[in-house]
Design a protein around this motif. Structure first.
Motif, PDB file in Angstrom:
ATOM      1  N   LYS A 377       0.844  -1.194   0.000  1.00  0.00           N
ATOM      2  CA  LYS A 377       0.000   0.000   0.000  1.00  0.00           C
ATOM      3  C   LYS A 377       0.879   1.244   0.000  1.00  0.00           C
ATOM      4  CE  LYS A 377      -3.897   2.250   2.255  1.00  0.00           C
ATOM      5  NZ  LYS A 377      -4.921   2.175   3.322  1.00  0.00           N
ATOM      6  N   GLY A 378       0.534   2.183  -0.892  1.00  0.00           N
ATOM      7  CA  GLY A 378       1.294   3.425  -0.987  1.00  0.00           C
ATOM      8  C   GLY A 378       2.472   3.354  -1.930  1.00  0.00           C
ATOM      9  N   ARG A 379       2.707   2.167  -2.518  1.00  0.00           N
ATOM     10  CA  ARG A 379       3.795   2.035  -3.483  1.00  0.00           C
ATOM     11  C   ARG A 379       3.313   2.431  -4.876  1.00  0.00           C
ATOM     12  NH1 ARG A 379       8.633   1.695  -0.820  1.00  0.00           N
ATOM     13  NH2 ARG A 379       8.397   0.355   1.011  1.00  0.00           N
ATOM     14  N   ARG A 380       4.249   2.891  -5.704  1.00  0.00           N
ATOM     15  CA  ARG A 380       3.897   3.242  -7.079  1.00  0.00           C
ATOM     16  C   ARG A 380       3.390   2.009  -7.827  1.00  0.00           C
ATOM     17  NH1 ARG A 380       9.037   7.002  -9.025  1.00  0.00           N
ATOM     18  NH2 ARG A 380       8.545   8.850  -7.752  1.00  0.00           N
ATOM     19  N   PHE A 381       2.391   2.219  -8.678  1.00  0.00           N
ATOM     20  CA  PHE A 381       1.876   1.136  -9.511  1.00  0.00           C
ATOM     21  C   PHE A 381       2.899   0.894 -10.619  1.00  0.00           C
ATOM     22  CE2 PHE A 381      -1.318  -0.394 -12.805  1.00  0.00           C
ATOM     23  CZ  PHE A 381      -1.463  -1.649 -12.222  1.00  0.00           C
ATOM     24  N   SER A 382       3.980   0.226 -10.235  1.00  0.00           N
ATOM     25  CA  SER A 382       5.118   0.009 -11.128  1.00  0.00           C
ATOM     26  C   SER A 382       5.943  -1.142 -10.566  1.00  0.00           C
ATOM     27  CB  SER A 382       5.972   1.283 -11.205  1.00  0.00           C
ATOM     28  OG  SER A 382       6.526   1.576  -9.937  1.00  0.00           O
ATOM     29  N   GLU A 383       7.168  -1.276 -11.020  1.00  0.00           N
ATOM     30  CA  GLU A 383       8.063  -2.305 -10.495  1.00  0.00           C
ATOM     31  C   GLU A 383       8.238  -2.171  -8.984  1.00  0.00           C
ATOM     32  OE1 GLU A 383       9.713  -4.983 -11.529  1.00  0.00           O
ATOM     33  OE2 GLU A 383       8.730  -4.924 -13.487  1.00  0.00           O
ATOM     34  N   GLU A 384       8.099  -0.962  -8.489  1.00  0.00           N
ATOM     35  CA  GLU A 384       8.231  -0.729  -7.052  1.00  0.00           C
ATOM     36  C   GLU A 384       7.201  -1.544  -6.277  1.00  0.00           C
ATOM     37  OE1 GLU A 384       7.046   3.008  -4.360  1.00  0.00           O
ATOM     38  OE2 GLU A 384       8.826   3.399  -5.581  1.00  0.00           O
ATOM     39  N   ALA A 385       5.967  -1.584  -6.789  1.00  0.00           N
ATOM     40  CA  ALA A 385       4.911  -2.352  -6.122  1.00  0.00           C
ATOM     41  C   ALA A 385       5.162  -3.855  -6.249  1.00  0.00           C
ATOM     42  CB  ALA A 385       3.554  -1.991  -6.715  1.00  0.00           C
ATOM     43  N   LEU A 386       5.723  -4.290  -7.360  1.00  0.00           N
ATOM     44  CA  LEU A 386       5.956  -5.716  -7.575  1.00  0.00           C
ATOM     45  C   LEU A 386       6.961  -6.275  -6.574  1.00  0.00           C
ATOM     46  CD1 LEU A 386       6.098  -5.821 -11.480  1.00  0.00           C
ATOM     47  CD2 LEU A 386       4.207  -6.477  -9.993  1.00  0.00           C
ATOM     48  N   GLU A 387       7.973  -5.495  -6.260  1.00  0.00           N
ATOM     49  CA  GLU A 387       8.968  -5.948  -5.294  1.00  0.00           C
ATOM     50  C   GLU A 387       8.334  -6.176  -3.931  1.00  0.00           C
ATOM     51  OE1 GLU A 387      12.011  -3.019  -5.335  1.00  0.00           O
ATOM     52  OE2 GLU A 387      12.625  -3.429  -7.408  1.00  0.00           O
ATOM     53  N   ALA A 408       2.324 -13.755  -8.641  1.00  0.00           N
ATOM     54  CA  ALA A 408       3.340 -12.723  -8.855  1.00  0.00           C
ATOM     55  C   ALA A 408       3.564 -12.480 -10.342  1.00  0.00           C
ATOM     56  CB  ALA A 408       4.646 -13.127  -8.182  1.00  0.00           C
ATOM     57  N   ASP A 409       3.582 -13.555 -11.131  1.00  0.00           N
ATOM     58  CA  ASP A 409       3.788 -13.420 -12.575  1.00  0.00           C
ATOM     59  C   ASP A 409       2.622 -12.686 -13.225  1.00  0.00           C
ATOM     60  OD1 ASP A 409       5.251 -14.083 -15.056  1.00  0.00           O
ATOM     61  OD2 ASP A 409       3.486 -15.311 -15.480  1.00  0.00           O
ATOM     62  N   CYS A 410       1.400 -13.018 -12.797  1.00  0.00           N
ATOM     63  CA  CYS A 410       0.215 -12.350 -13.358  1.00  0.00           C
ATOM     64  C   CYS A 410       0.198 -10.868 -13.002  1.00  0.00           C
ATOM     65  CB  CYS A 410      -1.057 -13.024 -12.848  1.00  0.00           C
ATOM     66  SG  CYS A 410      -1.303 -14.701 -13.483  1.00  0.00           S
ATOM     67  N   MET A 411       0.559 -10.549 -11.755  1.00  0.00           N
ATOM     68  CA  MET A 411       0.596  -9.159 -11.339  1.00  0.00           C
ATOM     69  C   MET A 411       1.643  -8.382 -12.111  1.00  0.00           C
ATOM     70  SD  MET A 411      -0.817  -6.980  -9.283  1.00  0.00           S
ATOM     71  CE  MET A 411      -0.459  -5.397  -8.498  1.00  0.00           C
TER      72      MET A 411
END
Length: 418
Positions: A377-387, A408-411
């Protein structure tokens, strides 16, 4: 036929050297230092009075020497905020390297094929005006008409462009009810037209397709089938056509020349054709170098235009959901699907809800609406959120190990191509 001859200069001053015999305007003088902004119509603290006598209004055509989208958008914004157009109107002409430009109130995840653009190194920019998403490359010409708010008239600008096309190449371009410029009654000639209205200034900008890479345009603006729920302004797809498909001899340089001369020969309000006599009274063509030396503070505006917070974080809040069929090696029931729903606000993930089929679970009855909050929550909708998602899934004991990998792969696919 009047021609404009110029070559790209690092820094240039305005030169009006008219040769009556050949009817040529030559921009050719170079200088070693930046031109002072004081020579431009910079607004002062004095109360301004808008000139309504069109015979006392002077026109200029500015040509940006940059092809960087963020620099040109910053230049446009700088002029809008700092110039006094009360008795001088300006047409800014500019080109960009390949990029996608969304409107102020749009969603880049919805409008652009971000995964493809990222791999191709194509920038995504957000402009300050409204309207829909457009694709730019070196095959199109961008035009910005600056006036005081009182003299803003989008239709008048489009009529001027139409007259230029008719005069030079005999092209019959019409303006439809949506104020798109079309040919053949169907194809849009201008790929995008938008405006910014404020006080005291206003501008209308548009794009003319000359020889744009149509394949890249379609791929860059490929629409998604995902379920988007948003209040963001959505683009209305329209068929496009290049000017070179009508007349192969047209080039961006010729179009710049033609539209510029048409602008200078027309009176600013009535569009009455004053011909060469009116042209001689104007400020003519000026090459401008969009740097801090010429436009103090422009670099800061460019930095803001390029920032993630402006390009992505300014998006209206939205939710996106997607379903993924399970691979046959995982489940015997080939109809089972994983559904992922993500809520995003200001470009930041608010929550992720998973609807997980039993085949991915350690226990039945826990598959409906699993929330993955944790540190995502609060992470950028980008690779940042995936980590952060990877960490959250490791701590989830309801999912089987291969279920965690699949989720994780689907996200990751969802973020990459959202």
């Amino acid at each position: 036929m009047v021609q404009l001859l110029f070559h790209p200069l690092k820094l240039s001053t305005r030169i009006l050297s008219r040769r009556s015999s050949s009817q040529t305007l030559l921009i050719s003088q170079e200088c070693n230092s930046a031109r002072s902004v004081s020579n431009m119509p910079v607004a002062s603290s004095k109360k301004r009075e808008v000139q309504n006598d069109e015979n006392k209004i002077v026109k200029s055509v500015y040509i940006s020497q940059s092809k960087d989208i963020f620099t040109n958008l910053a230049l446009e914004d700088w002029m809008y905020k700092n110039f006094d157009f009360s008795n001088q109107h300006i047409l800014l002409l500019w080109k960009n390297d390949p990029c996608v430009v969304i409107g102020r109130n749009q969603n880049p995840w919805l409008e652009a094929n971000l995964d493809v653009l990222s791999k191709d190194g194509v920038e995504v920019a957000r402009r300050s005006s409204g309207g829909g998403t457009v694709y730019h490359d070196n095959g199109n010409l961008n035009l910005t008409f600056f006036t005081p708010r009182e003299h803003y008239n989008r239709r008048r600008n489009l009529d001027l462009i139409s007259s230029a096309l008719k005069r030079e190449w005999g092209i019959n371009a019409e303006i439809n009810k949506r104020e798109d410029m079309v040919v053949d009654g169907v194809y849009k000639q201008i790929s995008g037209t938008a405006s910014k209205l404020g006080r005291p200034n206003a501008y209308h900008h548009c794009t003319l397709l000359v020889d744009v890479n149509q394949s890249n345009l379609r791929e860059a603006l490929l629409k998604k089938d995902d379920e988007f729920n948003t209040t963001a302004t959505k683009s209305i797809p329209s068929p496009t056509k290049n000017l070179t498909q009508i007349n192969p001899s047209i080039s961006v340089g010729q179009l710049l020349n033609t539209v510029g001369w048409e602008y200078l020969r027309r009176k600013p309000i009535s569009l009455e054709d004053g011909g060469s006599q009116l042209i001689s009274k104007q400020n003519g063509f000026q090459l401008v170098n969009p740097t801090d030396d010429w436009f103090p503070g422009l670099a800061k505006i460019r930095e803001e235009m390029e920032s993630w917070d402006w390009r992505f974080g300014m998006s209206p809040k939205f939710s996106i959901s997607r379903t993924f069929p399970l691979p046959a090696v995982v489940c015997q029931n080939s109809t089972e699907q994983l559904t992922v729903k993500v809520n995003v606000e200001k470009g930041l993930v608010q929550d992720v809800v998973l609807h997980v089929p039993d085949s991915l679970m350690n226990a039945h009855g826990l598959s409906d609406g699993i929330q993955v909050l944790s540190s995502i929550k609060g992470r950028r909708f980008s690779e940042e959120a995936l980590e952060e998602l990877d960490l959250a899934l490791r701590e989830n004991h309801h999912l089987k190990d291969f279920g965690k990998v699949f989720v994780a792969d689907c996200m990751r696919k969802m973020v990459a191509s959202a």
